[in-house]
Design an enzyme around this catalytic site. Sequence first.
Site, PDB file in Angstrom:
ATOM      1  N   ASP A   1       0.860  -1.167   0.000  1.00 22.81           N
ATOM      2  CA  ASP A   1       0.000   0.000   0.000  1.00 22.81           C
ATOM      3  C   ASP A   1       0.911   1.237   0.000  1.00 22.81           C
ATOM      4  O   ASP A   1       2.085   1.139   0.359  1.00 22.81           O
ATOM      5  CB  ASP A   1      -0.868  -0.073   1.264  1.00 22.81           C
ATOM      6  CG  ASP A   1      -1.644   1.199   1.498  1.00 22.81           C
ATOM      7  OD1 ASP A   1      -2.316   1.655   0.555  1.00 22.81           O
ATOM      8  OD2 ASP A   1      -1.571   1.731   2.624  1.00 22.81           O
TER       9      ASP A   1
ATOM     10  N   ASP B   1      -0.118   5.021   0.952  1.00 22.01           N
ATOM     11  CA  ASP B   1      -0.333   5.996   2.028  1.00 22.01           C
ATOM     12  C   ASP B   1      -0.437   5.303   3.385  1.00 22.01           C
ATOM     13  O   ASP B   1      -1.271   4.422   3.586  1.00 22.01           O
ATOM     14  CB  ASP B   1      -1.609   6.808   1.751  1.00 22.01           C
ATOM     15  CG  ASP B   1      -1.517   7.569   0.431  1.00 22.01           C
ATOM     16  OD1 ASP B   1      -0.422   8.064   0.103  1.00 22.01           O
ATOM     17  OD2 ASP B   1      -2.534   7.643  -0.283  1.00 22.01           O
TER      18      ASP B   1
HETATM   19 MG   LIG Z   1      -2.961   3.098   3.517  1.00 22.99          MG
END
Ligand SMILES: [Mg+2]
Length: 197
Positions: free
Chosen positions: A9, A11
């Site tokens: 992922d 962020d």
């Molecule tokens: Mg995230």
Amino acid sequence: MKNKAVFLDRDGTIILDREYLADPAGVEILKGAASGIRALRQAGFMVMVTSNQSGVARGFFTEQDIWRVHERMQELLAAEGAELDGIYYCPHYPEGKVREYVRTCYCRKPGPDMLFTAAQERNIDLFESWAIGDKATDIEFGFKQGLRTILVLTGYGIKTQSQGFNSSLKPDLIVPDMEAAASKIIAAGDSHPGKRG
Ligand SMILES: [Mg+2]
Ligand SMILES: [Zn+2]
């Protein structure tokens, strides 16, 4: 032989989650992310980014903004010797405002399309791969396609952990950050538990 990969992922996992980041100046690499990525690649994993970026469909920023953010992220990672093998993102959102991006798609995590696309483009064996993220959707995303999964406690990770998991979507591991995630993956070697095939 097929490649094995780690799907990260973005962020809250690699960079500071600033909620709909559009400005490359706001890119801040989280502690342990660069060293974790470096270690994974040295251990023979491809490192891919898979990121939901519904801010495009919501009208908060454009795909060009995402590209600039990614360029900055890669520049900062490269300065620490960490390279990425690929970046995939989903710009869609069913209740968005920018017409061309408003749709129910299969690429928005936990939908599987970013995994399928990467697997096809880069000859990746998903069963030998891992997914890492700070939200329940990141875990569901990996779990559903047979990857092993890790929740990092950066970003929303602590909140995600405190909300608990529905038993089938429990991450295989919970670790403080990307550096710890990389150590665990490397230590696990090829010992896939085979729980899903
Ligand atoms: Mg995230
Ligand atoms: Zn999508």
